[in-house]
Write a protein that holds these residues in place. Structure first.
Motif, PDB file in Angstrom:
ATOM      1  N   THR A  23      19.399  26.346  20.241  1.00  0.00           N
ATOM      2  CA  THR A  23      19.760  25.723  21.506  1.00  0.00           C
ATOM      3  C   THR A  23      19.872  24.207  21.414  1.00  0.00           C
ATOM      4  N   ASP A  24      20.784  23.661  22.195  1.00  0.00           N
ATOM      5  CA  ASP A  24      20.915  22.209  22.313  1.00  0.00           C
ATOM      6  C   ASP A  24      19.807  21.619  23.171  1.00  0.00           C
ATOM      7  N   ALA A  25      19.017  22.476  23.823  1.00  0.00           N
ATOM      8  CA  ALA A  25      17.971  21.976  24.718  1.00  0.00           C
ATOM      9  C   ALA A  25      16.733  21.501  23.964  1.00  0.00           C
ATOM     10  N   LYS A  26      16.608  21.870  22.683  1.00  0.00           N
ATOM     11  CA  LYS A  26      15.444  21.390  21.941  1.00  0.00           C
ATOM     12  C   LYS A  26      15.638  19.919  21.575  1.00  0.00           C
ATOM     13  N   TYR A  44      18.600   8.471  12.950  1.00  0.00           N
ATOM     14  CA  TYR A  44      19.188   9.555  12.157  1.00  0.00           C
ATOM     15  C   TYR A  44      18.550  10.887  12.557  1.00  0.00           C
ATOM     16  N   ASN A  45      19.326  11.951  12.442  1.00  0.00           N
ATOM     17  CA  ASN A  45      18.827  13.276  12.814  1.00  0.00           C
ATOM     18  C   ASN A  45      19.528  14.336  11.976  1.00  0.00           C
ATOM     19  N   TYR A  46      18.745  15.344  11.556  1.00  0.00           N
ATOM     20  CA  TYR A  46      19.327  16.521  10.909  1.00  0.00           C
ATOM     21  C   TYR A  46      19.227  17.669  11.894  1.00  0.00           C
ATOM     22  N   TRP A  47      20.335  18.351  12.166  1.00  0.00           N
ATOM     23  CA  TRP A  47      20.430  19.269  13.298  1.00  0.00           C
ATOM     24  C   TRP A  47      21.052  20.593  12.890  1.00  0.00           C
ATOM     25  N   ARG A  48      20.407  21.684  13.327  1.00  0.00           N
ATOM     26  CA  ARG A  48      20.975  23.016  13.146  1.00  0.00           C
ATOM     27  C   ARG A  48      21.187  23.658  14.512  1.00  0.00           C
ATOM     28  N   ASP A  49      22.277  24.400  14.655  1.00  0.00           N
ATOM     29  CA  ASP A  49      22.490  25.210  15.847  1.00  0.00           C
ATOM     30  C   ASP A  49      23.383  26.386  15.461  1.00  0.00           C
ATOM     31  N   ALA A  50      23.789  27.172  16.461  1.00  0.00           N
ATOM     32  CA  ALA A  50      24.557  28.379  16.173  1.00  0.00           C
ATOM     33  C   ALA A  50      25.874  28.068  15.475  1.00  0.00           C
ATOM     34  N   ALA A  51      26.497  26.964  15.850  1.00  0.00           N
ATOM     35  CA  ALA A  51      27.774  26.609  15.249  1.00  0.00           C
ATOM     36  C   ALA A  51      27.609  25.948  13.890  1.00  0.00           C
ATOM     37  N   HIS A  52      26.405  25.477  13.610  1.00  0.00           N
ATOM     38  CA  HIS A  52      26.147  24.764  12.348  1.00  0.00           C
ATOM     39  C   HIS A  52      24.831  25.264  11.746  1.00  0.00           C
ATOM     40  N   PRO A  53      24.829  26.494  11.239  1.00  0.00           N
ATOM     41  CA  PRO A  53      23.570  27.080  10.742  1.00  0.00           C
ATOM     42  C   PRO A  53      22.980  26.343   9.547  1.00  0.00           C
TER      43      PRO A  53
END
Length: 685
Positions: free
Chosen positions: A57-60, A72-81
């Protein structure tokens, strides 16, 4: 077979061949059984989906790492596993929907290069922030490929064009300036320690082959690791090297311009750091120096140049007591911030050096039954600003921004991912066999009080790792919502009460760790919180060893156990992967006097075909190159031979964390809670 007495008589050594097809076929066959039993139901699918939605979720909160004006941030979500590495400004980050500048799309990179890339981290060159050293592993292993990345062009720099590049290894690569780095890696024969880490540190200049890098320091094969680094604080630039002689002891030297070394004469088990004029020393054991005795856990400060000139008149800026320890500290531009634990609950302070010594006062309020951490300190470019993050077992994380002397402003708030209404957190203490009072937290619905119910207790107990309250949406969805009780233990071996909470149970005293955990299990039953038949336990890595000991030494206390990425064969642990680096924690099984006490608890050597064990789920990862998957494989094979009830699941990738992406993490979490649900809630129904 009553355990496996000697390695030479071990019939399952073939399972230590990590990628051998016979071993992998064995693992896949057991995986099929686990999936059919625990991962094929609609209930599992629903839980796995909820956990995955939470992870995606983008809500986290997108937790940032501050480097001057950039976050800086490293990010995972459904579109970018596999994930995005990105950055933004503070002003943009404070918005509800920040505009992120994506630097690396790891999914696109993995597809383009046909590699199973898993993110390993980025080292940004300061102050320019135009280049970065990017670490990536294949499948989540500790061994990583390191490549130089041009942040301005968004491209990796080809080695043929002078780009820094290291092939897959357990490497250490750090910037000196844009054309020079310190490097430790696999340079060839005799360049690694017995633990598999760099033994040699070199200075490597752009445009020259790695074979021509200049050696600045060499350790020995029986060291854990050697490293070199550069402090670029303007006006205080310092080069340094470190030699870790074991997991808990390090010799640190300043590297002078002429290549000579200047030893920092502090206890090797202490943690030293410096900032501008100040040298800080966090003691792990008592130290008598300059006519004064300082206790373990004290934080000492001294003018760095005076120390180098022979002065030893320290000021103790933190002194522990029986209930309070130092959990962390860090500098703003002008102040030192302290995070303390008082009976495993955080309190924050700000200290300020001045001409008349140090002064201190509380920094900010920290809620009870929660953990509050200070983050994003940047003394070089960030002034006295900092961020706070706080969460509890039932309270989702909140991120705040502040500055010393100012008010905290809420930046981000995560939503709740499970129904926490009526769920409360309590703290209790259990008396261990030697009389030590050991704390633990109980998280349960208030309606459960007075009625013993299904309960899961988690533990670690090693390497001075402190376990503090934190929100877990997965355990909330998978266990608390189903009416279960969750317990987090603070057994010895951790650092919750300072370094002696750890050092007092190393090697020959290791048994006290297991006595602590067992004492809490008994206390839970005595308080009417659960029964032995309804009590489960879970732990990973060193905590997996804890689970193996619970299975073989205290089986009557538990109704089910989950053992994750574990150490279990303590006769051979030091011969497998990074195991040699942990001899300072457990002891050396090749020394008869140390094997004498290790052998008494080593799970693989203490299984008994005639014993009655609770059902156990063992999980590991093929790509774990820290704790060898052979531990879990061989234990499962032995339990199978002896006729015990067990299940075994091996993720074919994922590294020591057990999962390489959010989908794998969701599966692993769902598997654990479904196992406990069947074993503790539904057995006998």
């Amino acid at each position: 077979m009553a355990g496996v007495e000697q390695s030479v008589n071990d019939p399952y050594l073939w399972l230590e061949e990590v990628t051998d097809e016979r071993a992998l076929d064995w693992a896949r066959a057991h995986n099929d059984v686990v999936v059919a039993r625990f991962a094929a139901s609609e209930r599992f699918t629903d839980l796995e989906g909820r956990i995955l939605d939470m992870l995606d979720t983008d809500a986290k909160i997108a937790y940032p790492s501050r480097r001057g004006r950039w976050l800086y941030n490293y990010w995972r979500d459904a579109a970018h596993p596999r994930g995005l590495w990105r950055r933004t400004t503070f002003a943009e980050y404070a918005k509800d929907a920040p505009d992120w500048d994506v630097l690396i799309d790891l999914d696109a990179l993995a597809t383009a290069e046909d590699e199973n890339w898993v993110w390993g981290g980025a080292g940004v060159l300061r102050p320019e922030q135009s280049r970065a050293l990017i670490s990536m592993s294949r499948g989540g292993a500790d061994a990583k490929v390191v490549r130089e990345f041009d942040i301005e062009t968004r491209e990796f720099i080809d080695p043929a064009d002078g780009g820094f590049h290291l092939p897959e290894a357990k490497s250490d690569l750090r910037w000196i300036d844009i054309d020079t780095v310190y490097v430790g890696t696999d340079f060839g024969p005799d360049s690694l320690t017995d633990s598999g880490y760099p033994r040699i540190a070199k200075r490597w200049r752009r445009g020259t082959p790695l074979t021509e890098a200049e050696t600045v320091f060499e350790g020995t094969a029986d060291d854990v690791a050697v490293s070199a680094g550069y402090d670029r604080t303007p006006g205080y630039e310092r080069h340094f090297v470190g030699r870790s002689t074991d997991f808990f002891n390090e010799e640190v030297y300043l590297l002078e311009d002429d290549g000579s070394l200047r030893y920092l004469d502090v206890p090797t088990d202490a943690s030293e750091s410096w900032y501008k004029d100040w040298l800080l020393i966090l003691l792990k054991s008592a130290w008598e120096v300059g006519g004064t005795n300082y206790p373990a856990g004290a934080l000492l400060a001294i003018d760095f140049e005076k120390f180098l000139s022979g002065a030893r008149e320290f000021e103790a800026v933190f002194t522990p007591d029986a209930r309070t320890s130092l959990h962390g500290y860090g500098w703003t531009e002008n102040h030192l911030l302290l995070i303390t634990l008082e009976d495993v609950q955080t309190k924050l302070y700000v200290l300020t050096p001045g001409p008349d010594g140090w002064t201190g006062q509380p920094l900010a309020d920290a809620p009870p039954m929660a953990t509050t951490s200070v983050m994003n300190l940047d003394p070089l470019e960030g002034g006295d600003e900092f961020m706070l993050t706080t969460s509890g077992f039932t309270n989702p994380a909140t991120l705040l921004a502040s500055a010393v002397g100012g008010q905290a402003e809420k930046l981000k708030q995560e939503p709740g991912f499970f129904d926490a209404s009526g769920i409360e957190t309590e703290q209790f203490f259990a008396k261990s066999d030697d009389g030590t009072m050991v704390p633990y937290f109980v998280i349960r619905h208030r309606d459960r009080k007075g009625t013993p119910g299904p309960t899961v207790m988690s533990g670690y107990g090693g390497f001075e790792v402190s376990r503090t309250p934190a929100y877990s949406g997965a355990s909330g969805m998978g266990w608390l919502e189903r009416g279960g009780t969750w317990v987090m233990t603070n057994i010895r071996g951790g650092g919750e009460y300072g370094p002696e909470w750890h050092t007092s149970v190393q090697k020959a005293n290791r048994h006290k760790v297991y006595e602590d955990f067992a004492a809490i299990a008994k206390d839970l039953v005595a308080r009417g919180i659960t029964t032995a038949e309804q009590l489960g336990a879970v732990g990973g890595s060193n905590g997996g060893l804890l689970m193996g000991v619970m299975l073989t030494r205290y089986p009557e206390l538990f109704g089910a156990i989950v053992c994750q990425v574990p150490l279990l064969d303590m006769k051979r642990y030091h011969l497998l992967l990074a195991g040699a680096s942990w001899v300072a924690e457990y002891g050396d099984p090749d020394k008869p006097e140390e094997w004498e006490y290790i052998s008494k608890y080593s799970p693989y050597q203490n299984t008994d075909a005639d014993a009655v064990y609770p059902p156990i789920l063992l999980t590991t990862s093929t790509r774990d190159d820290r704790v060898h998957p052979g531990h879990a494989r061989k234990m499962a094979a032995l339990l199978e031979e002896q006729g015990h009830t067990f299940w075994y699941h091996e993720n074919i990738e994922g590294g020591h964390g057990g999962a390489a992406d959010n989908k794998q993490s969701a599966f692993q979490a769902g598997l654990i809670y479904e196992f406990f649900t069947q074993m503790l809630m539904e057995r006998g129904e």
